[in-house]
Design a protein around this motif. Structure first.
Motif, PDB file in Angstrom:
ATOM      1  N   ASP A   9       9.569 -30.266 -24.717  1.00 43.29           N
ATOM      2  CA  ASP A   9      10.210 -31.552 -24.973  1.00 43.29           C
ATOM      3  C   ASP A   9      11.208 -31.353 -26.119  1.00 43.29           C
ATOM      4  O   ASP A   9      11.116 -30.367 -26.862  1.00 43.29           O
ATOM      5  N   ASP A  11      12.834 -34.187 -28.481  1.00 44.21           N
ATOM      6  CA  ASP A  11      12.695 -35.026 -29.681  1.00 44.21           C
ATOM      7  C   ASP A  11      11.261 -35.020 -30.211  1.00 44.21           C
ATOM      8  O   ASP A  11      10.307 -35.244 -29.475  1.00 44.21           O
ATOM      9  N   LYS A  12      11.117 -34.749 -31.480  1.00 49.61           N
ATOM     10  CA  LYS A  12       9.829 -34.655 -32.176  1.00 49.61           C
ATOM     11  C   LYS A  12       9.019 -33.444 -31.745  1.00 49.61           C
ATOM     12  O   LYS A  12       7.850 -33.312 -32.095  1.00 49.61           O
ATOM     13  N   THR A  13       9.635 -32.576 -30.962  1.00 45.54           N
ATOM     14  CA  THR A  13       9.001 -31.296 -30.633  1.00 45.54           C
ATOM     15  C   THR A  13       9.850 -30.167 -31.201  1.00 45.54           C
ATOM     16  O   THR A  13       9.349 -29.279 -31.881  1.00 45.54           O
ATOM     17  N   ASP A 134       5.291 -34.099 -27.473  1.00 48.95           N
ATOM     18  CA  ASP A 134       4.553 -35.009 -28.360  1.00 48.95           C
ATOM     19  C   ASP A 134       4.101 -36.276 -27.641  1.00 48.95           C
ATOM     20  O   ASP A 134       3.418 -37.101 -28.239  1.00 48.95           O
ATOM     21  N   ASP A 138       5.033 -36.137 -21.464  1.00 51.16           N
ATOM     22  CA  ASP A 138       5.311 -34.693 -21.450  1.00 51.16           C
ATOM     23  C   ASP A 138       4.123 -33.938 -20.855  1.00 51.16           C
ATOM     24  O   ASP A 138       4.289 -33.033 -20.044  1.00 51.16           O
TER      25      ASP A 138
END
Ligand SMILES: [Mg+2]
Length: 315
Positions: A9, A11-13, A134, A138
């Protein structure tokens, strides 16, 4: 021959998520990401990003703008010798405002469309591959594609899951720990911390992993990753805790200085404690008192100093 892959993923990963990212200048890698990805790549995993970009359907950015953002992400990673094998994105959303992109798509996670397409394009052995992200969508996309899964749950994201039916094989705090688990579970023998028991919880969904600060790290073989984890630990330390820690050390240092001054004061008067040829008993007696008081003070101050240093180390 089909190769193993880690689907990621975005974003935020891999990068920070400021909401809908529309500006390439706002692309910021999360701590340790470049090291985690390089370790996976060196162990023979393809690196493929799969990201929902419904902001395009909502008219918030164009595909060209998204390309610029992804070029910037690739540029930052390449500075650390990390090359992504592919980036797949899904611009569609059924409630979009741009007609061209307003529809249901089999690419949109939790559907596994992007992973399935990548498996044909590259090609990839899905059963030997992993999905890291996250969000529950996902994990579901990875599971539906036949991959094993690692969920990243950042500090502050440990609340009850919005979808308790979707449970990852492993849950971790960051991509560095995800890479450790993947390398360990894949039996690659890759050197990202031999002897290190990668933290993992079964798919109970109630728990989450300890932070790096609470994780035993033994026999690290990649000093850069170790350094990165330390940096991460420092970043997560609360400012209050940090200033308290320094204040105690400062008090200890002040006591130490006074102890040295008291010791020097006593030593200066030592030559005067003996009775001189002129037989000045009073002066010798006074000097003896000064030396005793000074040395006693130095001892007490030194003990206080050691106490404060010990406290600061135990915190
Ligand atoms: Mg995400």
């Amino acid at each position: 021959m089909a190769e193993k892959c880690v689907f990621l993923d975005r974003d935020k990963t891999i990068i920070e998520d400021p909401g809908y990212l529309t500006d390439p200048d706002a692309v910021k890698l999360l701590p340790g990401v470049e090291l985690a990805l390089r370790s996976l790549s060196q162990a023979g995993f393809k690196l493929v990003v799969v990201t929902n970009q419904s902001g395009i359907a909502r008219g918030m950015l164009t595909e060209d703008a998204l390309d610029e953002i992804h070029n910037e992400m690739r540029r930052q990673l390449s500075e650390h010798d990390v090359e992504l094998d592919a980036i797949y994105y899904c611009p569609y959303h059924p409630e979009g405002t741009v007609e061209k992109y307003t529809r249901v798509s089999a690419d949109s996670k939790p559907s596994p469309g992007m992973l399935l397409r990548a498996s044909k394009d590259l090609p990839i052995d899905l059963n030997g591959s992993w999905m890291v992200g996250d969000s529950p969508r996902d994990i579901e996309a990875g599971q539906r594609a036949g991959c094993r899964t690692v969920r990243i749950r950042h500090k502050g994201d440990e609340g009850p899951d919005e979808d308790e039916d979707v449970q990852a094989d492993f849950t971790v705090r960051n991509l560095v720990d995800a890479a450790r688990i993947i390398l360990r579970e894949s039996g690659t023998g890759a050197a990202v911390g031999k002897g290190y028991e990668a933290p993992a919880v079964p798919a109970a969904g109630t728990g989450y992993l300890p932070t790096g600060a609470e994780t035993p790290v033994n026999n690290m073989t990649d000093s850069q990753i170790f350094g990165e984890i330390l940096r991460h630990i420092r970043r997560t330390r609360t400012p209050e805790g940090g200033s308290e820690f320094s204040a105690i050390r400062l008090i200890g240092a002040i006591f130490q200085i006074f102890a040295i001054v008291a010791l020097a004061w006593g030593l200066i008067y030592i030559p005067g404690v003996t009775v001189t040829a002129e037989g000045n008993f009073n002066e010798a007696y006074n000097n003896q008192i000064v030396v005793h008081v000074a040395l006693l003070s130095a001892t007490v101050l030194q003990l206080a100093s050691l106490t404060f240093f010990t406290i600061s180390k135990q915190r």
